[in-house]
Enzyme design. Structure first.
Site, mmCIF file in Angstrom:
data_model
loop_
_atom_site.group_PDB
_atom_site.id
_atom_site.type_symbol
_atom_site.label_atom_id
_atom_site.label_comp_id
_atom_site.label_asym_id
_atom_site.label_seq_id
_atom_site.Cartn_x
_atom_site.Cartn_y
_atom_site.Cartn_z
ATOM 1 N N GLY A 121 0.693 -1.253 -0.114
ATOM 2 C CA GLY A 121 -0.098 -0.016 -0.157
ATOM 3 C C GLY A 121 0.957 1.027 -0.146
ATOM 4 O O GLY A 121 0.534 2.260 0.468
ATOM 5 N N ALA A 122 1.833 1.145 -0.767
ATOM 6 C CA ALA A 122 2.845 2.179 -0.775
ATOM 7 C C ALA A 122 2.461 3.320 -1.640
ATOM 8 O O ALA A 122 3.668 4.538 -1.587
ATOM 9 C CB ALA A 122 4.363 1.572 -0.912
ATOM 10 N N ASN A 131 0.713 -2.469 5.386
ATOM 11 C CA ASN A 131 -0.029 -1.316 5.070
ATOM 12 C C ASN A 131 -1.248 -1.450 4.560
ATOM 13 O O ASN A 131 -2.315 -0.450 4.505
ATOM 14 C CB ASN A 131 0.702 0.060 4.894
ATOM 15 C CG ASN A 131 -0.068 1.382 4.716
ATOM 16 O OD1 ASN A 131 -0.460 1.760 5.682
ATOM 17 N ND2 ASN A 131 -0.025 1.615 3.409
ATOM 18 N N SER A 170 -5.409 -0.248 13.409
ATOM 19 C CA SER A 170 -6.628 0.756 13.750
ATOM 20 C C SER A 170 -6.730 0.908 15.056
ATOM 21 O O SER A 170 -6.949 -0.158 15.796
ATOM 22 C CB SER A 170 -7.562 0.799 12.649
ATOM 23 O OG SER A 170 -8.559 1.784 12.999
ATOM 24 N N TYR A 182 -14.561 -4.498 9.478
ATOM 25 C CA TYR A 182 -13.182 -3.581 9.379
ATOM 26 C C TYR A 182 -12.665 -3.533 10.991
ATOM 27 O O TYR A 182 -11.180 -4.042 11.112
ATOM 28 C CB TYR A 182 -13.490 -2.098 9.138
ATOM 29 C CG TYR A 182 -12.213 -1.242 9.117
ATOM 30 C CD1 TYR A 182 -11.415 -1.428 8.103
ATOM 31 C CD2 TYR A 182 -11.897 -0.549 10.352
ATOM 32 C CE1 TYR A 182 -10.096 -0.746 7.972
ATOM 33 C CE2 TYR A 182 -10.719 0.118 10.167
ATOM 34 C CZ TYR A 182 -9.876 0.372 8.963
ATOM 35 O OH TYR A 182 -8.636 0.990 9.043
#
Length: 253
Positions: free
Chosen positions: A8-9, A86, A137, A147
């Site tokens: 997720g860069a 990520n 998170s 989530y």
């Protein structure tokens, strides 16, 4: 120089991890679905810091793509010293109304892919050392549909793995921010302000990434950036779960 692989860069927290690691002299392997964004970031960091940047285009909801990333991590000829899990995305909170195929994809990206990449990383890090940072998170501490459940798994697994593999020189850290200024919400089709979240609740991606790197260097299993989120999570344990669930129906973390 150490080498860090970041999923997720292409934007947000992942891109900030890439910038801060490159600033420290680390070579990089950047993973995301967007090749153009990855190539642009690779060119920027290579020119600015003189580090080697490898681009690996992959969709972590696709099994073959996860396999390719895992093989890169497991390559002992080009060892990975830091893994940052990520990649992620969110869905509307109404689970029963969501397409179940979207929920399965969500589970693959937030749980299955990090688990498989951690397995590959531990195979080469044990005995030689390494750091794994899992971007979780603050939602993982409360009840907020799938989530929250996915992030709770990441937090719990990171806690266990940090203890289990400490003697092998490997640290595993779950980074648990709250609301962060990134493209996360825009990708869900939400405009600024639609989340109904006050401005003081928002964090900046550079701060979050910096806190994650600092916690990993100290061998911490869980880090919650900012005192306000630490206080909120501590307070949530003192009120009924039904109340925190109602409050949590607003927004994303």
């Amino acid at each position: 120089m150490p080498t860090a692989l970041i999923t997720g860069a292409s934007a947000g927290i992942g891109a900030e991890f890439a910038r801060q690691l490159a600033d420290r002299g680390a070579d990089l392997v950047l993973v995301a679905r967007s090749e153009d964004a990855l190539q642009a970031l690779a060119a920027e960091l290579g020119a600015r810091h003189g580090v080697t940047v490898e681009v690996l285009v992959a969709d972590l909801a696709v099994e073959q793509d996860v396999d390719r990333v895992a093989r890169r991590i497991a390559d002992t000829g080009r060892p990975i010293d830091v893994l940052v899990n990520n990649a992620g995305f969110g869905l509307p909170l109404h689970f029963a109304d969501n397409d179940v195929a979207d929920e399965v994809r969500h589970l693959r990206v937030l749980v299955e892919a990090p688990m498989r990449l951690m397995h590959a990383a531990l195979g080469v890090m044990r005995g030689r050392g390494g750091r794994i940072i899992n971007v979780a998170s603050s939602a993982g501490f409360i009840s907020r549909s799938t989530y929250s459940a996915c992030k709770a798994w990441i937090i719990g697994f990171s806690r266990w793995a940090n203890d289990e593999y400490a003697s092998d020189g490997v640290t595993v850290t779950a980074l648990c921010p709250g609301f962060v200024h990134t493209t996360f919400h825009a990708r869900m089709g939400l405009a600024a302000g639609e989340e109904g979240v006050p401005s003081f609740m928002w964090l900046d991606a550079p701060y979050v990434a910096r806190q994650g790197l600092r916690a990993a260097a100290r061998g911490r299993s869980v880090v919650i950036p900012s005192l306000r989120y630490k206080a909120m999570i501590a307070g949530s344990r003192l009120v009924p779960r039904s109340l925190t669930t109602r409050i949590a129906r607003r927004g994303r973390m």
